[in-house]
Write a protein that holds these residues in place. Sequence first.
Motif, PDB file in Angstrom:
ATOM      1  N   UNK A  69       0.838  -1.208   0.000  1.00  0.00           N
ATOM      2  CA  UNK A  69       0.000   0.000   0.000  1.00  0.00           C
ATOM      3  C   UNK A  69       0.873   1.258   0.000  1.00  0.00           C
ATOM      4  N   UNK A  70       1.968   1.200   0.740  1.00  0.00           N
ATOM      5  CA  UNK A  70       2.890   2.347   0.749  1.00  0.00           C
ATOM      6  C   UNK A  70       3.494   2.559  -0.631  1.00  0.00           C
ATOM      7  N   UNK A  71       3.863   1.476  -1.288  1.00  0.00           N
ATOM      8  CA  UNK A  71       4.393   1.590  -2.653  1.00  0.00           C
ATOM      9  C   UNK A  71       3.342   2.138  -3.613  1.00  0.00           C
ATOM     10  N   UNK A  72       2.065   1.768  -3.390  1.00  0.00           N
ATOM     11  CA  UNK A  72       0.993   2.303  -4.236  1.00  0.00           C
ATOM     12  C   UNK A  72       0.853   3.804  -4.040  1.00  0.00           C
ATOM     13  N   UNK A  73       0.922   4.254  -2.781  1.00  0.00           N
ATOM     14  CA  UNK A  73       0.840   5.696  -2.513  1.00  0.00           C
ATOM     15  C   UNK A  73       1.999   6.439  -3.155  1.00  0.00           C
ATOM     16  N   UNK A  74       3.191   5.825  -3.075  1.00  0.00           N
ATOM     17  CA  UNK A  74       4.368   6.454  -3.682  1.00  0.00           C
ATOM     18  C   UNK A  74       4.236   6.530  -5.197  1.00  0.00           C
ATOM     19  N   UNK A  75       3.732   5.475  -5.810  1.00  0.00           N
ATOM     20  CA  UNK A  75       3.574   5.477  -7.265  1.00  0.00           C
ATOM     21  C   UNK A  75       2.506   6.467  -7.703  1.00  0.00           C
ATOM     22  N   UNK A  76       1.459   6.640  -6.901  1.00  0.00           N
ATOM     23  CA  UNK A  76       0.427   7.642  -7.219  1.00  0.00           C
ATOM     24  C   UNK A  76       1.010   9.053  -7.145  1.00  0.00           C
ATOM     25  N   UNK A  77       1.857   9.290  -6.137  1.00  0.00           N
ATOM     26  CA  UNK A  77       2.503  10.605  -6.029  1.00  0.00           C
ATOM     27  C   UNK A  77       3.405  10.858  -7.235  1.00  0.00           C
ATOM     28  N   UNK A  78       4.135   9.833  -7.648  1.00  0.00           N
ATOM     29  CA  UNK A  78       4.998   9.978  -8.829  1.00  0.00           C
ATOM     30  C   UNK A  78       4.175  10.261 -10.075  1.00  0.00           C
ATOM     31  N   UNK A  79       2.990   9.611 -10.186  1.00  0.00           N
ATOM     32  CA  UNK A  79       2.100   9.881 -11.311  1.00  0.00           C
ATOM     33  C   UNK A  79       1.616  11.319 -11.282  1.00  0.00           C
TER      34      UNK A  79
END
Length: 372
Positions: free
Chosen positions: A132-142
């Motif tokens: 979930x943390x990686x998903x949040x990070x990838x959303x921020x990068x997007x």
Amino acid sequence: MTLPAAAQPTPGRGGPIAAGIILLEEAQVPYSVTLPGRAVAYEEVDIRPRVDGTIRDIIYEAGRKVEKGDVLFRIEGDTFEVDVAAAEAEVARAKAAVTAAEATLSRYERLQGTGVTIEDVETARVAVLQNKAELSSSRAALKIAQLNLQRTEIQSPITGIAEVPNVSVGAVVTANQSDALTMVTRLDPIYIDVEESSKRLAEVRAMIEGGTLERGEDLDLSLTLENGAQYDQKGTLESPGTRVSTTTGTFEFRIRFDNPERRLLPGQFLRVKIELGTTRAVLVPQGATARAADGTLTAFVAVDDIAEQRELTEHGSYKNAWIVTDGISAGEALIVDGLTSMRDGASLKTVPVNISDTGVVTEQTADDSDEG
């Protein structure tokens, strides 16, 4: 003018000087001060890129009005489009990883005690949190990739006039570079910054407190252009001065003027007339006075047929007359004609005259005398 025969100078050297006089009166007149000022843009902003790239298009037309949000420049966006696609793929991968981790945790929770230990369940739970943390990070990068793509279209943050671009199509630019691509300036309304001495301010306050100056309900602010013409808009006090300069002894305040026709431009030096109220004073026609090199204002009065030179204290002007508060009094005879050879202590042959608002002196008629 030609003085009547009775007022002609006595023949011979040293005879009395013919002098036209008027009796001065006190009046309630506007009290104003005129101050130099400089025009300052209401809003002004340098346009700089926020991403690196190459200028692909220049959209606007220099010198024309642009609205807030209008696109001025476009930077080539191919690379940024690829970055967005990659970031979207990473978000999809992270979502799948979260789904898989949650499924594993759910299965382990059901099988706990039948070949699945508590440690296995806790490990699966930690895996869910990590994904979930990686998903949040990838959303921020997007989000960053999308913002950078949006920033390839450089928009105007204000409504105003855009200047000539400092770059051409094909130029390479960098994020937040020191050199601006162009400048956008809002000209309507516009500010005029003026300075006033703290000494003058103290004098005005003393006049108000002493009752010699009756303060108006509102300040009347008018503007004189560089060519001497009167500007057709009235001003509004935007920001009164709050601090006195330690070097000049002045305080600065800002006045706002509407500028729909863009007659006023930043950097122009103009004169602002500020009408503070009204005061009782003697109006002395400017044509009857003289100004010395040191600024001293003088005039001649007739006292028992003798010319007497007076030093006057003036506080501005009204129409074509000085507003005099000291040096001369109502009821005295001011010499307005025959000043060419006038000197202090000269013997006079006086004759009452009239003087128009434009300074034209005419002989006083019998009707004028009856009215007086």
